[in-house]
Motif scaffolding. Structure first.
Motif, mmCIF file in Angstrom:
data_model
loop_
_atom_site.group_PDB
_atom_site.id
_atom_site.type_symbol
_atom_site.label_atom_id
_atom_site.label_comp_id
_atom_site.label_asym_id
_atom_site.label_seq_id
_atom_site.Cartn_x
_atom_site.Cartn_y
_atom_site.Cartn_z
ATOM 1 N N LEU A 51 26.094 34.001 46.305
ATOM 2 C CA LEU A 51 27.501 33.172 45.687
ATOM 3 C C LEU A 51 28.487 34.086 45.122
ATOM 4 O O LEU A 51 28.938 35.316 46.500
ATOM 5 C CB LEU A 51 27.858 32.936 43.710
ATOM 6 N N PRO A 52 29.710 33.449 46.428
ATOM 7 C CA PRO A 52 30.716 34.455 47.887
ATOM 8 C C PRO A 52 31.504 34.653 46.423
ATOM 9 O O PRO A 52 32.269 35.948 46.950
ATOM 10 C CB PRO A 52 31.834 32.600 47.636
ATOM 11 N N GLY A 53 31.825 34.774 44.807
ATOM 12 C CA GLY A 53 32.225 35.686 44.906
ATOM 13 C C GLY A 53 31.417 36.928 44.288
ATOM 14 O O GLY A 53 32.862 38.026 44.468
ATOM 15 N N THR A 54 30.443 37.441 44.534
ATOM 16 C CA THR A 54 29.387 38.132 44.207
ATOM 17 C C THR A 54 30.101 38.636 45.541
ATOM 18 O O THR A 54 30.300 39.978 46.086
ATOM 19 C CB THR A 54 28.467 38.385 43.622
ATOM 20 N N ALA A 57 33.622 40.211 46.452
ATOM 21 C CA ALA A 57 33.737 41.373 45.400
ATOM 22 C C ALA A 57 33.283 42.460 46.067
ATOM 23 O O ALA A 57 33.200 43.944 46.008
ATOM 24 C CB ALA A 57 33.388 41.093 43.879
ATOM 25 N N ALA A 60 34.548 43.507 49.162
ATOM 26 C CA ALA A 60 36.012 45.128 49.403
ATOM 27 C C ALA A 60 35.315 46.127 48.887
ATOM 28 O O ALA A 60 35.916 46.943 49.353
ATOM 29 C CB ALA A 60 36.441 43.868 48.476
ATOM 30 N N ARG A 61 34.851 46.860 48.267
ATOM 31 C CA ARG A 61 34.112 47.246 47.885
ATOM 32 C C ARG A 61 33.216 48.082 48.896
ATOM 33 O O ARG A 61 33.424 49.317 49.203
ATOM 34 C CB ARG A 61 33.326 47.178 46.720
ATOM 35 N N PHE B 18 40.505 36.263 39.499
ATOM 36 C CA PHE B 18 40.255 37.652 40.466
ATOM 37 C C PHE B 18 41.620 38.092 40.435
ATOM 38 O O PHE B 18 43.002 37.616 39.914
ATOM 39 C CB PHE B 18 39.985 37.497 41.867
ATOM 40 N N HIS B 22 43.085 40.249 45.453
ATOM 41 C CA HIS B 22 41.708 40.234 45.907
ATOM 42 C C HIS B 22 41.775 38.507 46.557
ATOM 43 O O HIS B 22 41.409 38.070 47.843
ATOM 44 C CB HIS B 22 41.121 39.774 45.177
ATOM 45 N N ALA B 56 27.617 27.489 38.715
ATOM 46 C CA ALA B 56 26.866 29.180 38.425
ATOM 47 C C ALA B 56 27.801 29.643 39.637
ATOM 48 O O ALA B 56 29.056 31.020 39.570
ATOM 49 C CB ALA B 56 25.572 29.174 39.490
ATOM 50 N N ALA B 57 28.354 29.211 40.678
ATOM 51 C CA ALA B 57 29.618 29.742 41.422
ATOM 52 C C ALA B 57 30.859 29.493 40.722
ATOM 53 O O ALA B 57 31.323 31.011 40.930
ATOM 54 C CB ALA B 57 29.769 28.363 42.885
ATOM 55 N N ASN B 60 29.950 32.282 38.141
ATOM 56 C CA ASN B 60 29.899 34.377 39.040
ATOM 57 C C ASN B 60 31.717 34.425 39.505
ATOM 58 O O ASN B 60 31.669 35.509 39.282
ATOM 59 C CB ASN B 60 29.108 33.776 40.560
ATOM 60 N N ALA B 61 32.647 32.947 39.543
ATOM 61 C CA ALA B 61 33.641 33.603 40.332
ATOM 62 C C ALA B 61 34.455 33.982 38.554
ATOM 63 O O ALA B 61 35.265 34.497 39.424
ATOM 64 C CB ALA B 61 34.788 32.435 40.741
ATOM 65 N N THR B 64 33.167 37.802 37.882
ATOM 66 C CA THR B 64 33.397 38.752 38.994
ATOM 67 C C THR B 64 34.602 38.755 38.985
ATOM 68 O O THR B 64 35.126 40.198 38.939
ATOM 69 C CB THR B 64 32.560 38.584 40.237
ATOM 70 N N GLU B 68 36.109 42.550 38.897
ATOM 71 C CA GLU B 68 37.317 43.015 39.611
ATOM 72 C C GLU B 68 38.474 43.723 38.747
ATOM 73 O O GLU B 68 39.668 45.099 39.297
ATOM 74 C CB GLU B 68 37.807 41.922 40.770
ATOM 75 N N ARG B 71 37.744 46.706 37.465
ATOM 76 C CA ARG B 71 37.890 47.894 38.268
ATOM 77 C C ARG B 71 39.055 48.586 38.468
ATOM 78 O O ARG B 71 39.702 49.360 38.926
ATOM 79 C CB ARG B 71 37.118 47.710 39.197
#
Lengths: 116, 918
Positions: A51-54, A57, A60-61, B18, B22, B56-57, B60-61, B64, B68, B71
């Motif tokens: 997915l785009p989010g993963t 991220a 970037a890492r 995010f 980012h 899911a997207a 997930n956003a 994640t 971030e 982190r």
């Protein structure tokens, strides 16, 4: 052959997304984010996706860890849309992918020996 | 278009999770990638997979993005908390054992309930089949839109559905029970899948030994092939390496074992034996025949939507061909597992999620209570916090420390909660499944998984957030430095409970008084239900369900007659041989087990039926009458159970058979029926008839509108209070061999442990007729114990939840009262120093504190009365007038005790000391 400045083993085991991206970026290929998503789906026959989010991220890492290098966004993309960065696998990225593959291969050998 | 725009907008919003850096770098490309993927999916159709992708997207956003942020934060500030925070948090747990115990207990119960609910809901809603490409396996079923029920008699439809091109290897199966008779083993009734060979192509799993079933096995002239599961191979056949080729008997037929399937393979549902499908579907009339399941695998490029379109077209053709039977039938394609969990109805999924959410809210309520306690404790540490602030600790630092304390408390509770949930799920697995007489489908396991542990981790963070961060932010507000100025030895805290907290407490008292009594009452009922003696020598009775294999040919009237004759002969012979056994003192049978009689609506001749309709699931006839339970029993049934006939006569042989066809056959009734329906008057000679039938009462077993004459009365059996919470009116009809199917057999053994006779019973059954099945052989005592186990589990769970609410409510009230009175300690001291009357001071304190509680209790009592009205007396069963005031008094009592200590301390303060503080 260029000498690596870091030991690839330091990054092992890799996150699944990182490994997927490293494999999707074949030697010498430079792909943008959506193309990487498509490449992952294609190379796994649709069994795996990201997915785009993963993905972003992870990218970037990976740029931070010098596994991939990014180019400046291009304006001349024939498919339209916003200017997109392209990513290329570095020599270090390739070495890390190889180390991860070796690790997985060793596990797979064990599984095969046990007929799992 | 609207969907696409809404999805993009939603995704755009979720990207806010995010960090800004980012977002600035990647947001445009992420949105572009998302929109391109969405467009590609929409081009293939807007099915569930597209919606799933959007959900899911977005999730997930968020996930994640938060990762971030963490982190980035770690990079800037280092780890979130230091080992010192953990040490301090541990010390706080030990230093305040009361709060630790109450908080951990309450939260552990809340987390256990929420975690168990999550496991159950996730298990039930599971849509993935653990087979290769299991998500491509689909079920096909007919849905009757007139009755909103599935129509499982689809054998005729199967032949038409086979023409489908979007589904490969369409397959059919049904579950049957057969006696397994193998050399050197006791006969046993086993569950067998009679299944089309194509099912193994659908499953894509090969045999561990030998082979799986093949299409040629389905030919009528082929040898009988039997495929067995790994567990059966190990447990029944000792993992015999030469198992393939071995002959065993299933019923009266000999089968050759052709293969063993691998471990954990139990497709289609939870099977360990498979035999070939040999039923010719075209021989059956539409919408008749055995209950079957139909499934297949989506072909390349096919989706559930495209398969549904093709199936609907075939369904329309069938409706035209068979308008009489198919007018209301709508065939459906769904993910394989949905055929077994009813998740094809979105309302069911929604209801499950709602229950899950409600249980999380219960945890939130619990946490709010703990937060009140923590807040009260934080108030006592005001000086400490102010000094730390003055020495340079940032607010973030102090909040982090308080959060770590809360996290440790919640963590201990979560560990205990996970343990409790694990035990409860194991109990549920063993009791619920045995009581239900079913095992769960092979893809469902009621045990804690990694997902469940992650879910509990999330709940722990939520709990820690509520009990740690909220009080911490309040305690470290803008006035923290001014508090340092007012800080002096012996002075109380300047923190206030605040209106919000006080309102919460009052609302909680109201809620507790309104809801707790009913929950306590029902928990007690659940604990009491079936926990007492059965009312007969249950240890001496061995019970079993008696059935005979039916032919697979389409049923005819003549075939049914022959079957009944065969059943009667086999049953009679079995009873004769059992009676010959020295260990057996009596053998009898009935249609339903003791206490399991089926519901009907009864009318008594010459008496006006009640005005209120029967509140029960009546599917045929009228609801106007008396709700009774009926059973058909052997003539000697009551003799075998030592139940005397107290009035009139017992059943005679002439009450069954052709003689019983006279106009008004005789029936026996129980004592409760005589008292409740006839006012205690002699019932002998009264005539009764059934006017309504419930779903559980088969139409073959009961004839509506036929008159029966009461010829005798028996005591309540089982006695009221033994198996039934309420008194139940019962009617008994006499039955002969072959009259009831399946029959509930009861064998009375001359021993206190009837279980020892189970093996002999099975052997005699198999010797009489290999097709005679004795299912669920167990002592009556064991059957009762299983049911008691489940009811006890429910009772204990509800009781624990209620207890945690009471303890937390009491602790919350105690904290609030203690806190508010402590704040007035100096005021009390000064008033005492100035010569005020001590009793008046005390009265002043109590009137204010208890006044708040009284408002809550009064509101709660009103709520309880309201609920009782809405539920028409169901809540307390007439006990409300005692239970509700009792709980209200308990809450007031707790408040009184909590106020007493601080008030006494206030009165004992020396006037000089009080004046100096001021």
């Amino acid at each position: 052959m260029r000498r690596l400045t870091r030991d690839p083993a330091e990054l092992i085991p890799l996150k699944h997304a990182t490994y997927q991206v490293l494999l999707a970026l074949g030697d010498g290929e430079s792909l943008h984010g959506y193309a990487i998503m498509q490449a992952i789906a294609t190379m796994t026959g649709g069994r795996e996706s990201i997915l785009p989010g993963t993905l972003y991220a992870a990218l970037a890492r990976m740029v931070d860890e010098k596994l991939v290098e990014e180019s400046a966004p291009r304006d001349d993309d024939p498919s339209g849309g916003p200017p997109r960065r392209h990513y290329r696998r570095t020599t270090f990225g390739r070495a890390v992918a190889r180390a991860e593959s070796e690790r997985l291969r060793a596990l797979l050998d064990i599984a095969r020996a046990q007929k799992i | 278009m609207l969907f696409k725009r809404a999805a993009s907008r939603l995704y755009h919003v979720t990207l806010r999770a995010f960090p800004r850096r980012h977002r600035d770098a990647y947001a445009a490309e992420m949105i572009d990638s998302f929109e391109r993927e969405l467009a590609a999916r929409l081009a293939r159709g807007r099915g569930w997979s597209t919606r799933w992708f959007v959900a899911a997207a977005c999730l997930n956003a968020v996930g994640t993005g938060m990762g971030e942020r963490l982190r980035q934060r770690r990079r800037r500030f280092g780890p979130m908390f230091s080992p010192l925070d953990v040490t301090l948090a541990w010390r706080m747990l030990v230093r305040y054992p009361g709060l630790t115990l109450v908080g951990v207990f309450g939260m552990a119960i809340g987390i256990a309930i929420a975690a168990a609910a999550f496991t159950i809901v996730s298990t039930v809603m599971e849509s993935r089949l653990p087979l290769p490409d299991g998500d491509r396996v689909v079920s096909l079923a007919n849905w009757d839109v007139a009755t909103s029920n599935r129509e499982p008699r689809m054998i005729r439809d199967f032949t038409a559905w086979r023409a489908m091109t979007s589904i490969e290897d369409l397959s059919i199966t049904r579950t049957v029970q057969r006696n397994l008779i193998a050399d050197g083993r006791q006969p046993d009734t086993v569950t067998v899948a009679e299944i089309a060979a194509s099912a193994f192509r659908v499953a894509r799993v090969g045999a561990l030994r030998g082979r799986h079933l093949l299409p040629e096995d389905e030919r009528a002239d082929a040898p009988n092939a039997l495929l067995i599961g790994h567990d059966e191979w190990v447990n029944r056949f000792g993992a015999d390496p030469d198992i393939v080729g071995r002959a065993v008997q299933l019923g009266s037929s000999t089968y050759v074992i052709v293969g063993v399937m691998p471990d954990e393979f139990a497709f289609p549902l939870n099977h360990g034996f498979w035999i070939p499908w040999r039923i010719e579907g075209s021989a059956y009339e539409p919408r008749s025949g055995p209950v079957v399941s139909i499934f297949g695998r989506l072909g390349p490029g096919a989706t559930i939507d495209s398969a549904q379109a093709e199936l609907s077209a075939i369904g329309q053709r069938l409706t035209t061909t068979f308008p009489g039977t198919h007018q209301h039938l709508r065939p459906r394609v769904m993910p394989y597992t949905y055929a077994f969990n009813d998740m094809d109805d979105p309302l069911n999924a929604l209801a499950l999620r709602a229950i899950q959410l409600a249980l999380v809210l219960l945890l939130v309520v619990v946490c709010v209570n703990v937060a009140i306690l923590v807040y009260a404790r934080t108030a006592t540490r005001q000086g400490d916090i102010a000094v730390r602030g003055a020495l340079g600790a940032s607010r973030r630092r102090i909040v982090t420390q308080l959060f770590v304390e809360a996290l440790m408390l919640a963590g201990v509770a979560a560990t205990a909660g996970l343990g409790l949930a694990s035990v409860a799920l194991r109990q549920l697995n063993s009791s619920l499944l045995i009581v239900g007489g079913q095992v769960l489908p092979f893809w469902m396991t009621l045990e804690l998984s990694t997902d469940d542990v992650l879910y509990v981790a999330g709940l722990t963070l939520l709990a820690a957030g509520i009990i740690g961060v909220v009080p911490a932010l309040k305690a470290t507000g803008a006035q923290v430095h001014t508090r340092l100025q007012t800080l002096s030895p012996g002075s109380g805290s300047r923190m206030q409970m605040g209106r919000v907290w006080t309102t919460l407490i009052v609302a909680q008292v109201a809620f507790t008084v309104a809801v707790l009594p009913a929950s306590m009452f029902h928990a007690w009922s659940a604990l009491r239900f079936r926990t007492s003696d059965a009312g007969f020598a249950s240890g001496e009775f061995l019970t079993a369900q008696l059935l005979v294999d039916r032919t697979t040919a389409a049923p005819t009237e003549e075939g049914e007659r022959a079957f009944t004759a065969r059943l009667a002969a086999a049953h009679q012979e079995l009873e004769r041989r059992l009676q010959d056994q020295p260990a057996v003192s009596d053998v009898t049978f009935s249609m339903a087990g003791v206490g399991e009689e089926r519901a009907l609506v009864l009318e008594i001749e010459g008496r006006e039926p009640p005005i209120d309709l029967v509140d029960y699931n009546i599917v045929a006839g009228s609801k106007r009458g008396h709700l009774v339970r009926f059973n058909r029993v052997a003539v000697d049934f009551f003799d075998a159970f030592d139940v005397p006939v107290t009035m009139g006569r017992a059943f005679q042989a002439s009450d069954t058979g052709p003689g019983a066809g006279r106009t008004t056959p005789g029936v026996l009734v129980n004592r409760t029926l005589v008292e409740a329906l006839l006012g205690g008057a002699s019932p002998l000679g009264s005539r009764i008839r059934y006017v309504g039938r419930s779903q559980e009462a088969d139409e073959r077993d009961v004839e509506l509108d036929r008159w029966y004459e009461i010829v005798g009365v028996v005591p309540d059996f089982p006695p009221t209070g033994a198996l039934d919470v309420e008194r139940v009116s019962r009617v008994y009809h006499a039955a002969a061999f072959g009259d009831v199917y399946p029959a509930e057999l009861a064998v009375r053994v001359r021993s206190s442990d009837a279980a020892t006779f189970a093996g002999t019973l099975r052997e005699i059954g198999a010797a009489v007729d290999p097709n005679l099945q004795l299912r669920d052989v167990a002592t009556a005592e064991m059957v009762l114990e299983r049911e008691q186990g489940l009811m006890r589990l429910i009772g204990i769970t509800v009781s624990l939840a209620m207890l945690s609410v009471v303890v937390l409510s009491a602790a919350g009230i105690y904290a609030m009262m203690s806190f508010t009175v402590s704040r007035r300690r100096r005021e009390i001291g000064i008033r005492a120093a100035l010569g005020a009357d001590r009793n008046r001071i005390l009265a002043g304190i109590f009137s204010r504190a208890l006044g708040q509680l009284a408002i809550g209790a009064a509101a709660g009592m009103l709520g309880a009365v309201g609920l009782e009205q809405v539920l028409e007396g169901e809540m307390f069963q007439g006990q409300g007038a005692i239970i509700v005031p009792l709980v209200a008094a308990l809450m007031l009592g707790v408040g009184f005790v909590a106020t007493l200590g601080p008030a006494r301390r206030g009165l004992s303060i020396q006037p000089t000391e009080a004046l100096r503080e001021e």
